[in-house]
Design a protein around this motif. Structure first.
Motif, short mmCIF file in Angstrom:
data_model
loop_
_atom_site.label_atom_id
_atom_site.label_comp_id
_atom_site.label_asym_id
_atom_site.label_seq_id
_atom_site.Cartn_x
_atom_site.Cartn_y
_atom_site.Cartn_z
N ILE A 224 10.83 10.60 0.58
CA ILE A 224 10.59 9.88 1.83
C ILE A 224 9.16 9.33 1.94
CG2 ILE A 224 12.38 11.16 3.06
CD1 ILE A 224 10.12 12.71 4.46
N TYR A 225 8.38 9.44 0.88
CA TYR A 225 7.03 8.87 0.90
C TYR A 225 7.11 7.35 0.99
CZ TYR A 225 2.51 7.21 -0.82
OH TYR A 225 1.31 6.56 -0.96
N ARG A 226 6.31 6.76 1.90
CA ARG A 226 6.26 5.31 2.06
C ARG A 226 4.82 4.85 1.84
NH1 ARG A 226 11.11 3.63 4.80
NH2 ARG A 226 10.33 1.50 4.49
N PRO A 227 4.54 4.10 0.78
CA PRO A 227 3.16 3.66 0.53
C PRO A 227 2.60 2.80 1.65
CG PRO A 227 4.71 2.53 -0.93
CD PRO A 227 5.47 3.63 -0.26
N GLU A 228 3.47 2.14 2.43
CA GLU A 228 2.99 1.32 3.54
C GLU A 228 2.33 2.15 4.63
OE1 GLU A 228 7.23 -0.28 2.57
OE2 GLU A 228 6.13 1.63 2.48
N LEU A 229 2.64 3.46 4.66
CA LEU A 229 2.13 4.35 5.71
C LEU A 229 1.04 5.28 5.21
CD1 LEU A 229 5.53 5.26 7.42
CD2 LEU A 229 3.96 3.39 7.96
N ASP A 230 0.52 5.02 4.04
CA ASP A 230 -0.56 5.80 3.43
C ASP A 230 -1.80 4.92 3.43
OD1 ASP A 230 -2.05 7.64 2.06
OD2 ASP A 230 -0.84 7.62 0.23
N LEU A 231 -2.65 5.09 4.45
CA LEU A 231 -3.75 4.16 4.70
C LEU A 231 -5.11 4.82 4.56
CD1 LEU A 231 -2.37 2.18 7.79
CD2 LEU A 231 -2.01 1.76 5.34
N VAL A 232 -6.08 4.03 4.13
CA VAL A 232 -7.46 4.49 3.93
C VAL A 232 -8.40 3.54 4.65
CG1 VAL A 232 -9.27 4.96 2.22
CG2 VAL A 232 -6.88 5.47 1.67
N VAL A 233 -9.43 4.10 5.28
CA VAL A 233 -10.51 3.29 5.86
C VAL A 233 -11.65 3.26 4.86
CG1 VAL A 233 -12.09 2.98 7.78
CG2 VAL A 233 -9.85 4.01 8.20
N LEU A 234 -12.06 2.07 4.48
CA LEU A 234 -13.18 1.90 3.56
C LEU A 234 -14.45 1.58 4.35
CD1 LEU A 234 -11.56 -0.16 0.67
CD2 LEU A 234 -11.88 2.32 0.83
N ALA A 235 -15.55 2.23 3.98
CA ALA A 235 -16.84 2.00 4.61
C ALA A 235 -17.45 0.69 4.12
CB ALA A 235 -17.77 3.16 4.29
N PRO A 236 -18.52 0.23 4.76
CA PRO A 236 -19.17 -1.00 4.31
C PRO A 236 -19.58 -0.98 2.84
CG PRO A 236 -19.94 -0.43 6.50
CD PRO A 236 -19.10 0.72 6.04
N ASP A 237 -19.89 0.21 2.31
CA ASP A 237 -20.27 0.30 0.90
C ASP A 237 -19.07 0.41 -0.03
OD1 ASP A 237 -19.36 2.88 1.30
OD2 ASP A 237 -21.29 3.85 0.85
N GLY A 238 -17.85 0.38 0.53
CA GLY A 238 -16.64 0.45 -0.28
C GLY A 238 -16.11 1.84 -0.50
N GLY A 239 -16.84 2.86 -0.05
CA GLY A 239 -16.39 4.23 -0.21
C GLY A 239 -15.38 4.62 0.86
N PRO A 240 -14.58 5.67 0.61
CA PRO A 240 -13.58 6.11 1.58
C PRO A 240 -14.23 6.80 2.77
CG PRO A 240 -13.63 7.61 -0.29
CD PRO A 240 -14.55 6.49 -0.63
N ALA A 241 -13.82 6.40 3.97
CA ALA A 241 -14.42 6.96 5.18
C ALA A 241 -13.42 7.76 6.01
CB ALA A 241 -15.00 5.84 6.04
#
Length: 295
Positions: free
Chosen positions: A193-210
């Motif tokens: 039941i994993y849906r890649p559309e619902l797996d979200l990441v916020v990227l910081a201005p430097d491109g790193g994960p926030a």
């Protein structure tokens, strides 16, 4: 006859009876069953028609986690508890107040004990709040961010030392690293039941994960569950968790969801998740309690 205990069978069993006041959502089972919640493998796994349970045996007691379909008869619940008690003369389990299994446990002498508890919170997806990410931050799918960034986002947000800080506990510097690894993430992505559309990441201005948020969609009930959500310590208090959660809700609605649920801690020792979901319009429908028994 006992039912198989493979992960897809468990997910289907939970989905068959799910309502917003049922303790486990199919997404909870998917997250736990893929080994991503940090729990060690169970010492004993039991299953029957309409239920399953995992048991972790400790020195003085046994911790139990599982699902008991609300349509089990009183006799069927008694049989399930008898099987559990045969392996766990002293044990405890978290149950939703008012659930049929809670009545069975109390009738068998189980007593409520003071433990952290969780809330069952719900909202519909008819009208979502507007929450844009802070300036310079962007929301992308985990596929776009890359597996390494997605794993790093989780490890930063859920590092044991950070959780101790949030709980107001002393940090010694000897805390282990997060157990969330690339291998576990890939195992999780393989769940049906994993849906890649619902797996979200916020990227910081430097491109790193926030920050990040993962939603689990149950097509039967058209519901989406948050499990888990997190913000990296260096990016806290910028509204990123709210923004990424709203993005998950919006995408889930596009996929057919009409309601959302989440199960944050409800006690005052860990109030941050409860505040987050309250700000997003979630309301509490029920809570859990821990019931314990002795031989």
């Amino acid at each position: 006859m006992a039912e198989p205990v493979d992960l897809d069978t468990r997910i289907a069993l939970v989905a068959r009876t799910w309502t917003p006041t049922q303790q486990l959502h199919p997404g909870n089972v998917a997250w736990h069953g893929s080994g991503c919640d940090g729990a060690p493998p169970a010492d004993v796994t039991l299953a029957g028609d309409g239920w399953f349970a995992e048991l972790w045996q400790e020195k003085d007691s046994t911790q139990i986690w599982g699902h008991f379909s609300p349509d089990l008869s009183s006799a069927e619940r008694d049989i399930a508890f008898d099987r559990i008690r045969a392996h766990a003369p002293r044990g405890s389990i978290s149950v939703v107040t008012g659930a049929p299994m809670a009545d069975t446990l109390r009738a068998a002498g189980a007593q409520e004990v003071d433990r952290p508890f969780f809330l069952l919170q719900h909202r519909d997806l008819g009208r979502l709040p507007s929450r844009a990410p802070a300036a310079g931050y962007t929301i992308v799918t985990a596929e776009e961010a890359g597996e390494a960034a997605r794993v790093d986002a989780h490890r930063r947000a859920w590092a044991p030392a950070r959780i101790k800080e949030l709980l107001g506990l002393p940090v010694t510097g000897d805390e282990p690293l997060s157990g969330f690894t690339l291998d576990r993430y890939r195992t999780m992505k393989a769940v049906s039941i994993y849906r890649p559309e619902l797996d979200l990441v916020v990227l910081a201005p430097d491109g790193g994960p926030a920050a990040f948020a993962l939603g689990w969609l149950d097509d039967r009930s058209r519901s989406v569950l948050f499990e888990p959500v997190g913000t990296s310590p260096g990016h806290a208090r910028r509204g990123l968790a709210q923004a990424v959660c709203v993005a998950v809700l919006s995408r889930a609605r596009e996929l057919g969801a009409v309601q959302a649920v989440v199960g944050p801690r409800g006690d005052d020792a860990y109030p941050a998740p409860r505040r987050l979901y309250g700000a997003l319009g979630f309301v509490t429908l029920a809570r859990t309690r821990t019931l314990a028994w002795r031989a």
